[in-house]
Design a protein around this motif. Sequence first.
Motif, PDB file in Angstrom:
ATOM      1  N   ALA A  84      58.784  42.391  33.740  1.00 18.11           N
ATOM      2  CA  ALA A  84      59.299  41.876  35.013  1.00 18.11           C
ATOM      3  C   ALA A  84      59.302  40.356  34.963  1.00 18.11           C
ATOM      4  CB  ALA A  84      58.436  42.348  36.174  1.00 18.11           C
ATOM      5  N   GLU A  85      60.227  39.770  35.700  1.00 23.02           N
ATOM      6  CA  GLU A  85      60.247  38.323  35.820  1.00 23.02           C
ATOM      7  C   GLU A  85      59.148  37.864  36.782  1.00 23.02           C
ATOM      8  OE1 GLU A  85      64.183  36.838  36.568  1.00 23.02           O
ATOM      9  OE2 GLU A  85      65.056  38.219  35.109  1.00 23.02           O
ATOM     10  N   LEU A  86      58.906  36.552  36.795  1.00 25.16           N
ATOM     11  CA  LEU A  86      57.696  36.010  37.412  1.00 25.16           C
ATOM     12  C   LEU A  86      57.436  36.513  38.818  1.00 25.16           C
ATOM     13  CD1 LEU A  86      55.282  34.044  37.420  1.00 25.16           C
ATOM     14  CD2 LEU A  86      56.844  32.304  38.292  1.00 25.16           C
ATOM     15  N   HIS A  87      58.384  36.369  39.743  1.00 25.20           N
ATOM     16  CA  HIS A  87      58.067  36.646  41.140  1.00 25.20           C
ATOM     17  C   HIS A  87      57.881  38.134  41.407  1.00 25.20           C
ATOM     18  CE1 HIS A  87      58.238  32.523  42.503  1.00 25.20           C
ATOM     19  NE2 HIS A  87      59.246  32.359  41.675  1.00 25.20           N
ATOM     20  N   GLU A  88      58.620  38.986  40.715  1.00 27.71           N
ATOM     21  CA  GLU A  88      58.358  40.425  40.813  1.00 27.71           C
ATOM     22  C   GLU A  88      57.005  40.749  40.187  1.00 27.71           C
ATOM     23  OE1 GLU A  88      60.022  44.723  39.200  1.00 27.71           O
ATOM     24  OE2 GLU A  88      61.171  42.893  38.787  1.00 27.71           O
ATOM     25  N   TRP A  89      56.748  40.168  39.026  1.00 23.71           N
ATOM     26  CA  TRP A  89      55.477  40.377  38.335  1.00 23.71           C
ATOM     27  C   TRP A  89      54.293  39.971  39.205  1.00 23.71           C
ATOM     28  CZ3 TRP A  89      51.785  36.779  36.692  1.00 23.71           C
ATOM     29  CH2 TRP A  89      50.853  37.220  35.747  1.00 23.71           C
ATOM     30  N   LEU A  90      54.422  38.830  39.905  1.00 21.57           N
ATOM     31  CA  LEU A  90      53.342  38.365  40.769  1.00 21.57           C
ATOM     32  C   LEU A  90      53.011  39.373  41.859  1.00 21.57           C
ATOM     33  CD1 LEU A  90      54.148  34.562  41.271  1.00 21.57           C
ATOM     34  CD2 LEU A  90      52.101  35.532  40.198  1.00 21.57           C
ATOM     35  N   ARG A  91      54.016  40.006  42.444  1.00 27.76           N
ATOM     36  CA  ARG A  91      53.744  40.975  43.501  1.00 27.76           C
ATOM     37  C   ARG A  91      52.875  42.120  42.993  1.00 27.76           C
ATOM     38  NH1 ARG A  91      59.154  39.870  44.860  1.00 27.76           N
ATOM     39  NH2 ARG A  91      59.916  41.749  43.804  1.00 27.76           N
ATOM     40  N   HIS A  92      53.116  42.539  41.772  1.00 22.87           N
ATOM     41  CA  HIS A  92      52.323  43.630  41.204  1.00 22.87           C
ATOM     42  C   HIS A  92      50.917  43.157  40.831  1.00 22.87           C
ATOM     43  CE1 HIS A  92      55.385  46.812  40.997  1.00 22.87           C
ATOM     44  NE2 HIS A  92      56.210  45.784  41.034  1.00 22.87           N
ATOM     45  N   MET A  93      50.807  41.921  40.365  1.00 20.48           N
ATOM     46  CA  MET A  93      49.472  41.388  40.088  1.00 20.48           C
ATOM     47  C   MET A  93      48.669  41.303  41.387  1.00 20.48           C
ATOM     48  SD  MET A  93      49.503  41.060  36.834  1.00 20.48           S
ATOM     49  CE  MET A  93      50.730  42.398  36.788  1.00 20.48           C
ATOM     50  N   TRP A  94      49.297  40.801  42.432  1.00 19.16           N
ATOM     51  CA  TRP A  94      48.599  40.661  43.714  1.00 19.16           C
ATOM     52  C   TRP A  94      48.181  42.016  44.271  1.00 19.16           C
ATOM     53  CZ3 TRP A  94      52.658  36.668  45.810  1.00 19.16           C
ATOM     54  CH2 TRP A  94      52.400  35.419  45.223  1.00 19.16           C
ATOM     55  N   TRP A  95      48.987  43.045  44.017  1.00 19.01           N
ATOM     56  CA  TRP A  95      48.642  44.393  44.467  1.00 19.01           C
ATOM     57  C   TRP A  95      47.299  44.836  43.878  1.00 19.01           C
ATOM     58  CZ3 TRP A  95      47.742  49.228  42.369  1.00 19.01           C
ATOM     59  CH2 TRP A  95      47.830  50.308  43.241  1.00 19.01           C
ATOM     60  N   VAL A  96      47.118  44.586  42.584  1.00 18.85           N
ATOM     61  CA  VAL A  96      45.863  44.947  41.936  1.00 18.85           C
ATOM     62  C   VAL A  96      44.738  44.010  42.369  1.00 18.85           C
ATOM     63  CG1 VAL A  96      44.682  45.262  39.729  1.00 18.85           C
ATOM     64  CG2 VAL A  96      47.075  45.926  39.969  1.00 18.85           C
ATOM     65  N   GLU A  97      45.040  42.720  42.473  1.00 22.10           N
ATOM     66  CA  GLU A  97      44.004  41.748  42.821  1.00 22.10           C
ATOM     67  C   GLU A  97      43.399  42.018  44.193  1.00 22.10           C
ATOM     68  OE1 GLU A  97      45.705  38.064  40.088  1.00 22.10           O
ATOM     69  OE2 GLU A  97      46.152  38.131  42.219  1.00 22.10           O
ATOM     70  N   HIS A  98      44.174  42.615  45.080  1.00 22.48           N
ATOM     71  CA  HIS A  98      43.640  43.000  46.388  1.00 22.48           C
ATOM     72  C   HIS A  98      42.494  43.994  46.235  1.00 22.48           C
ATOM     73  CE1 HIS A  98      43.337  44.003  50.537  1.00 22.48           C
ATOM     74  NE2 HIS A  98      43.946  45.180  50.446  1.00 22.48           N
ATOM     75  N   ARG A  99      42.485  44.743  45.154  1.00 20.81           N
ATOM     76  CA  ARG A  99      41.492  45.782  44.908  1.00 20.81           C
ATOM     77  C   ARG A  99      40.403  45.338  43.931  1.00 20.81           C
ATOM     78  NH1 ARG A  99      46.179  47.109  46.483  1.00 20.81           N
ATOM     79  NH2 ARG A  99      46.592  49.040  47.604  1.00 20.81           N
ATOM     80  N   LEU A 100      40.557  44.144  43.395  1.00 21.45           N
ATOM     81  CA  LEU A 100      39.625  43.636  42.389  1.00 21.45           C
ATOM     82  C   LEU A 100      38.323  43.188  43.042  1.00 21.45           C
ATOM     83  CD1 LEU A 100      39.939  43.020  39.269  1.00 21.45           C
ATOM     84  CD2 LEU A 100      40.358  40.661  39.946  1.00 21.45           C
ATOM     85  N   GLY A 101      37.196  43.550  42.440  1.00 22.72           N
ATOM     86  CA  GLY A 101      35.898  43.130  42.936  1.00 22.72           C
ATOM     87  C   GLY A 101      35.201  42.198  41.962  1.00 22.72           C
ATOM     88  N   ALA A 102      34.035  41.716  42.372  1.00 28.07           N
ATOM     89  CA  ALA A 102      33.295  40.769  41.546  1.00 28.07           C
ATOM     90  C   ALA A 102      32.923  41.368  40.191  1.00 28.07           C
ATOM     91  CB  ALA A 102      32.049  40.299  42.285  1.00 28.07           C
ATOM     92  N   ARG A 103      32.582  42.657  40.187  1.00 28.86           N
ATOM     93  CA  ARG A 103      32.182  43.292  38.927  1.00 28.86           C
ATOM     94  C   ARG A 103      33.333  43.275  37.923  1.00 28.86           C
ATOM     95  NH1 ARG A 103      28.344  44.264  35.222  1.00 28.86           N
ATOM     96  NH2 ARG A 103      28.755  46.171  34.047  1.00 28.86           N
ATOM     97  N   GLU A 104      34.529  43.659  38.380  1.00 27.32           N
ATOM     98  CA  GLU A 104      35.685  43.672  37.493  1.00 27.32           C
ATOM     99  C   GLU A 104      36.035  42.258  37.025  1.00 27.32           C
ATOM    100  OE1 GLU A 104      35.166  47.136  39.602  1.00 27.32           O
ATOM    101  OE2 GLU A 104      35.921  45.328  40.626  1.00 27.32           O
ATOM    102  N   ALA A 105      35.911  41.275  37.931  1.00 28.39           N
ATOM    103  CA  ALA A 105      36.203  39.889  37.562  1.00 28.39           C
ATOM    104  C   ALA A 105      35.219  39.390  36.502  1.00 28.39           C
ATOM    105  CB  ALA A 105      36.155  38.991  38.791  1.00 28.39           C
ATOM    106  N   PHE A 106      33.958  39.775  36.632  1.00 23.82           N
ATOM    107  CA  PHE A 106      32.967  39.363  35.635  1.00 23.82           C
ATOM    108  C   PHE A 106      33.267  39.990  34.284  1.00 23.82           C
ATOM    109  CE2 PHE A 106      28.934  40.365  33.428  1.00 23.82           C
ATOM    110  CZ  PHE A 106      28.584  39.064  33.074  1.00 23.82           C
ATOM    111  N   LEU A 107      33.520  41.297  34.279  1.00 26.31           N
ATOM    112  CA  LEU A 107      33.806  41.972  33.006  1.00 26.31           C
ATOM    113  C   LEU A 107      35.069  41.420  32.362  1.00 26.31           C
ATOM    114  CD1 LEU A 107      32.991  45.650  34.026  1.00 26.31           C
ATOM    115  CD2 LEU A 107      31.663  44.201  32.481  1.00 26.31           C
ATOM    116  N   GLY A 108      36.110  41.155  33.183  1.00 26.51           N
ATOM    117  CA  GLY A 108      37.331  40.578  32.648  1.00 26.51           C
ATOM    118  C   GLY A 108      37.088  39.202  32.059  1.00 26.51           C
TER     119      GLY A 108
END
Length: 451
Positions: A84-108
């Motif tokens: 996907a191009e940037l702005h479409e891609w960003l929408r999908h990233m933001w969809w997941v980031e809404h569900r991301l927690g501190a534990r996942e951010a640390f492991l990533g």
Amino acid sequence: MVYDEPVLLRNCGLLLPGAGRKPLEHVSIVTEGGRISYVGDSPPPGSRTGWVIECGKHSIAMPCMYNAHTHAAMSVLRGYYGDAELHEWLRHMWWVEHRLGAREAFLGSVLSGIEMLLSGVCGFMDMYFFPDEAAEAARRLGLRARVGPVIMGDVDPYRAVEEAARYARRLSGDPLVGGVINVHSIYASPLDAIREGHRAAVELGVPFHIHVSETRREVYEAKKRYGVFPVELLDKLGALSNHSVLVHAGWIASWELDLVREKGASLVHCPASNMKLATAGHFPLYEAMESGINVALGTDGPASNDSLNMFSEMKIALLLQRHSYWDTRVRASHVLRAATRGSAKAMMLPRGAGTVEPGSPGDLVVIDARSPNVLPLRPDNLEQVLVYSCEKCSPSHVVISGRLVLDPERRQELLEEALRAAEELNRFIERIGGGETGEPPCSPRAACREA
């Protein structure tokens, strides 16, 4: 474990002291007190050393590389919705980031940190949520890092900047992890946050880190809304200075380059990510470097690259420039300088970072050069080999701030830790529905009014 004792690297076959510098042969290097205290044939009598490393004649010692722009925790999203191009891609990233927690951010962040360390990267500048987790991961691995909250979306700009400034103050005095004022962009952040964020960065002596002129759409919208191009807008807001780190700049105009040079700002080139997300444009690496602008190199995040390997990034950057210019004006030394000294300067690391010489910070990498992909090796082809042939190079030893942070024993521990982190991150993706292909909602953290 990270080892604190002074380090002696003995009989390194080749040393590249810095980009564009003459390689040295059969060199010993001593680090003490966080800095390099000696470079020469043999250490002076009485040198205090704790760790003695026999580099061997088939080895390369070189300055550390620094990743001047990434979103480290996004390794959780490696390969997620990649076409996907940037702005479409960003929408999908933001969809997941809404569900991301501190534990996942640390492991990533841990997974990304291990990937960087195992490819000769000694530090990174991060722009992502959960900065505490990125900082903890960097300290655990012994990496240098610049971290801070991301200012974006419909936020109170003054409160957001004050929060970011408080965070940077908390890190003051940390020998490895420092603050950065992260403002996402002119289209996803309030303009007052850009103005006040830059003011805070200058006051605190930290980088002001922002995406700029990444797409032609961004440039078009800036001209339509504000009557000026993105870098011109930053200048009008008083947000251009030697603290400013402008990421992407693939659609920057020649007169904007003049502003960047006059104000002493840095540019960060992220070629692989730009090509993957089809942002097109052209990063003017040669014009920028030849005019005295500091150019740094970054991978962007592991969801938009999908690699954090700076050896690969150097090769891609060089080949893309030659493809665009139809000539060879951009040399291996240009991209080596960007990945080492240029990135270190953009991150505002201690003076001398990106070189291996007495008095410079004790950051260096040792590569076993017995692999066929880097042979035959000589002093006269060393820079060419590092840029063109080293995608598979993985250091045997890494020293950061004079501390031994990677050796063969720790490598195995880190590989096992990376597998454990990946297994848990995969379970997270499975829980939320990996590979989401519908139209995701904007994250509350994100700017739904994107350009």
